[in-house]
Design a protein around this motif. Structure first.
Motif, PDB file in Angstrom:
ATOM      1  N   ASN A  53       9.737   0.042  -2.562  1.00  0.00           N
ATOM      2  CA  ASN A  53       9.812  -0.657  -1.300  1.00  0.00           C
ATOM      3  C   ASN A  53       9.697  -2.175  -1.600  1.00  0.00           C
ATOM      4  O   ASN A  53       9.201  -2.650  -2.699  1.00  0.00           O
ATOM      5  CB  ASN A  53       8.692  -0.447  -0.355  1.00  0.00           C
ATOM      6  CG  ASN A  53       7.326  -0.481  -0.891  1.00  0.00           C
ATOM      7  OD1 ASN A  53       6.909  -1.824  -0.759  1.00  0.00           O
ATOM      8  ND2 ASN A  53       6.711   0.432  -1.338  1.00  0.00           N
ATOM      9  N   VAL A 370       3.829   6.512  -0.194  1.00  0.00           N
ATOM     10  CA  VAL A 370       4.247   6.037   1.081  1.00  0.00           C
ATOM     11  C   VAL A 370       3.239   5.547   2.142  1.00  0.00           C
ATOM     12  O   VAL A 370       2.311   6.110   2.338  1.00  0.00           O
ATOM     13  CB  VAL A 370       5.095   7.066   1.816  1.00  0.00           C
ATOM     14  CG1 VAL A 370       5.539   6.802   3.180  1.00  0.00           C
ATOM     15  CG2 VAL A 370       6.202   7.633   0.800  1.00  0.00           C
ATOM     16  N   ASP A 372       2.312   4.956   5.289  1.00  0.00           N
ATOM     17  CA  ASP A 372       2.619   5.156   6.799  1.00  0.00           C
ATOM     18  C   ASP A 372       1.802   5.300   7.996  1.00  0.00           C
ATOM     19  O   ASP A 372       2.036   5.780   9.067  1.00  0.00           O
ATOM     20  CB  ASP A 372       3.733   6.407   6.576  1.00  0.00           C
ATOM     21  CG  ASP A 372       3.037   7.633   6.239  1.00  0.00           C
ATOM     22  OD1 ASP A 372       2.012   7.644   6.026  1.00  0.00           O
ATOM     23  OD2 ASP A 372       3.902   8.858   6.130  1.00  0.00           O
ATOM     24  N   LEU A 377       1.254   0.225   8.438  1.00  0.00           N
ATOM     25  CA  LEU A 377       2.532  -0.333   8.917  1.00  0.00           C
ATOM     26  C   LEU A 377       2.522  -1.657   9.598  1.00  0.00           C
ATOM     27  O   LEU A 377       3.348  -2.487   9.406  1.00  0.00           O
ATOM     28  CB  LEU A 377       3.204   0.977   9.943  1.00  0.00           C
ATOM     29  CG  LEU A 377       3.565   2.242   9.080  1.00  0.00           C
ATOM     30  CD1 LEU A 377       4.012   3.095  10.593  1.00  0.00           C
ATOM     31  CD2 LEU A 377       4.914   1.845   8.359  1.00  0.00           C
ATOM     32  N   VAL A 413       3.045   5.472  14.900  1.00  0.00           N
ATOM     33  CA  VAL A 413       3.219   6.446  14.051  1.00  0.00           C
ATOM     34  C   VAL A 413       4.222   7.548  14.408  1.00  0.00           C
ATOM     35  O   VAL A 413       4.125   8.062  15.844  1.00  0.00           O
ATOM     36  CB  VAL A 413       1.794   7.338  14.056  1.00  0.00           C
ATOM     37  CG1 VAL A 413       1.757   8.472  12.916  1.00  0.00           C
ATOM     38  CG2 VAL A 413       0.483   6.411  13.750  1.00  0.00           C
ATOM     39  N   ALA A 416      11.551   7.444  11.484  1.00  0.00           N
ATOM     40  CA  ALA A 416      11.934   6.390  11.072  1.00  0.00           C
ATOM     41  C   ALA A 416      12.878   5.500  12.334  1.00  0.00           C
ATOM     42  O   ALA A 416      12.701   4.434  12.416  1.00  0.00           O
ATOM     43  CB  ALA A 416      13.103   6.425   9.911  1.00  0.00           C
ATOM     44  N   ARG A 419      10.278   3.905  14.371  1.00  0.00           N
ATOM     45  CA  ARG A 419       9.432   2.806  13.618  1.00  0.00           C
ATOM     46  C   ARG A 419      10.383   1.510  13.683  1.00  0.00           C
ATOM     47  O   ARG A 419       9.975   0.386  13.911  1.00  0.00           O
ATOM     48  CB  ARG A 419       9.556   3.173  12.019  1.00  0.00           C
ATOM     49  CG  ARG A 419       8.841   1.889  11.137  1.00  0.00           C
ATOM     50  CD  ARG A 419       8.682   2.243   9.915  1.00  0.00           C
ATOM     51  NE  ARG A 419       8.255   1.345   8.910  1.00  0.00           N
ATOM     52  CZ  ARG A 419       8.072   1.413   7.840  1.00  0.00           C
ATOM     53  NH1 ARG A 419       8.057   2.660   7.033  1.00  0.00           N
ATOM     54  NH2 ARG A 419       7.527   0.475   6.890  1.00  0.00           N
TER      55      ARG A 419
END
Length: 545
Positions: A53, A370, A372, A377, A413, A416, A419
């Protein structure tokens, strides 16, 4: 005629100019090679670390940059020993050759997209070779020039070597800027970034040609002729407490503070302008290059002045001034380079309100984790946007939210697609509060930015201009190369070289874009204390004794 009178009567003749030129030009090229990587960290992230990332990739790129610094002390030990046994000239010919070839290879490396994980592995390997070579280069050049200098002019003579690091950085910025303008930004990101690395092979050839004209240092020749050379320079340097004590004092009382001031004023300032303040990279390079150009003569000035009043007061004054003024100067830099960001920070402070258990330290050493959670985030998006934020505590199990001034953006939450919509909403809220996506080049107060950068580099010239003479004068001829190289490269390789990574990690952990400055401030204050209490100025010592 006394030594002092002889020094005043001595002028820089053709032989002296060749010594200074050969040592300085070769070192300029080595620093040019080394700094190309730091200046192109963002592009190298995309080329060689695209498999992770964005945030982790950038930290990886900084770590790869730091890897070259990590091995510098080992290069100092290996090549320092070689220099004390076999001579200064031959040793820094080898280091320069290794440096130039490893840089050339970086320009030929396939990207991550072409060969996968092998790309960053080979890149880091080349960085390690560069770091080892540079670890042996500086001590040789500084020792060589100092041992040629007449009494009373060592600070002046060696200050020309001190210019080389800044000159190498400035040269790298100018070459990068020239190539960017020649091929265009898109082509530069795709393939043009390789050109500055590839042209280093031409610079290497010029440097080798000049250095081959040199003869060995007179102090080394005299030492060998009198049979006073050390057969065990490592043991004599670090295995005997009287000299080891000097090594430790040189590190903590001179080199560590010099290093963090150097890297803050030149590298961290550039990273801060580009990554945090989001100024256009080409404009940032121009502004930094101008400041470097204006400040560079002061390396020689402080070196010359150190021959009159001593090395210690100038170096420690530079460290103290830096520690006292870094925070106001970087705040001023934000206002000058990105006034919209400065205004938004003041009028619409950002707070991430989250359950502490929902928040992670977002650094993944293998690039597989990850992040998340709703807290992660939110913080990740703000970090990418260069937004400073604070953290507020929310009830356990609650979803994080972001307060921007009087607005509250609910956390997220989910999948994708959701998000992307949430990030758009958060971005729009930041824009509405006055946070810019990037700095408006038309609003950058260029003279003010250059003035601030000039002051930061002026501190660099104070601590760096006299440092070579100060370190050379602390140790005897038979172990000088080894003894002075190690504290210099631990200071610059570890305390200084890890500064960008450490500072950005502190910023990421706290959310405050200025908190990374606590690292150089703390180290600079340590050096002022240790140097002030325990370092004795040796500007008049006889190097041949």
């Amino acid at each position: 005629m006394t030594d002092a009178a002889a020094a005043e009567a001595h002028t820089v003749d053709r032989k002296d100019r060749l010594v200074i030129l050969a040592s300085s030009v070769g070192t300029v090229i080595e620093w040019y090679d080394f700094y190309l990587y730091g200046s192109l960290a963002a592009i190298i992230t995309a080329q060689f670390f695209s498999g992770v990332n964005e945030t982790t990739g950038f930290i990886f790129a900084l770590m790869a940059f730091a890897a070259g610094f990590a091995v510098r002390p080992f290069g100092a030990i290996f090549f320092g020993r070689m220099g004390d046994l076999w001579g200064r000239k031959n040793t820094f010919l080898v280091t320069m050759l290794l440096m130039g070839l490893s840089t050339f290879v970086v320009g030929l490396l396939p990207s991550y997209a072409a060969i996968g994980v092998a790309a960053p592995v080979v890149l880091v390997l080349m960085r390690l070779v560069q770091g080892l070579a540079l670890g042996g280069e500086y001590g040789g050049a500084a020792t060589y020039v100092a041992e040629h200098a007449p009494p009373g002019k060592r600070g002046f003579y060696t200050s020309f070597i001190q210019i080389t690091a800044t000159a190498g950085l400035m040269l790298s910025l100018l070459v990068i800027l020239g190539v960017r303008l020649l091929v265009g930004e898109e082509a530069f990101k795709e393939w043009g970034w390789r050109i500055p690395f590839l042209v280093s092979i031409l610079l290497l050839g010029v440097s080798l040609w000049i250095r081959l004209k040199l003869s060995e240092s007179p102090a080394f020749q005299r030492m060998k002729a009198e049979g006073k050379g050390s057969t065990t320079p490592l043991k004599d340097s670090f295995g005997k407490w009287p000299n080891l004590k000097l090594v430790l004092l040189a590190l903590f009382g001179l080199a560590a503070g010099q290093a963090v001031v150097w890297y803050t004023g030149q590298f961290y300032a550039l990273f801060f302008i580009e990554k945090t303040l989001r100024v256009d990279p080409a404009l940032a390079n121009v502004l930094v290059a101008i400041a470097l150009f204006l400040a560079t003569p002061f390396f020689v000035f402080w070196g010359w002045l150190s021959d009159k009043i001593g090395r210690k007061p100038i170096i420690l004054a530079g460290c103290l001034l830096a520690a006292m003024t870094y925070f106001p100067l970087f705040h001023a830099l934000t206002g000058a380079a990105n006034p919209q960001l400065a205004r938004a920070n003041a009028t619409a402070p950002v707070i991430v309100i989250a359950d502490p258990a929902d928040c992670s330290f977002q650094f993944d050493p293998i690039g597989k984790t990850v992040f998340d959670s709703s807290c992660d985030l939110a913080k990740s998006h703000l970090a990418k946007a260069g937004v400073s934020y604070k953290t507020g505590e929310a009830p356990a199990g609650s979803v994080a939210s972001v307060r921007i001034g009087d607005m509250i953006v609910p956390g997220f939450v989910g999948d994708a697609a959701g998000r992307a919509a949430w990030e758009k909403t958060l971005g729009e809220a930041l824009t509405a509060a006055g946070y810019p996506a990037k700095a408006d080049s038309a609003l950058v107060d260029k003279p003010r930015v250059v003035g601030i950068l000039f002051l930061l580099v002026l501190y660099v010239t104070m601590v760096y201009g006299p440092i070579a003479a100060a370190l050379v004068e602390m140790f005897p001829t038979n172990i000088r190369y080894t003894s002075m190289s190690l504290p210099y490269h631990i200071g610059n390789g570890w305390f200084g070289g890890f500064l960008p990574t450490t500072a950005f990690a502190i910023v990421a952990a706290t959310g405050n874009i200025y908190y990374g400055l606590w690292y150089p401030v703390a180290i600079a204050v340590l050096t002022v204390i240790v140097g002030g209490l325990f370092i004795r100025d040796r500007k008049d010592v006889d190097l041949h004794a």
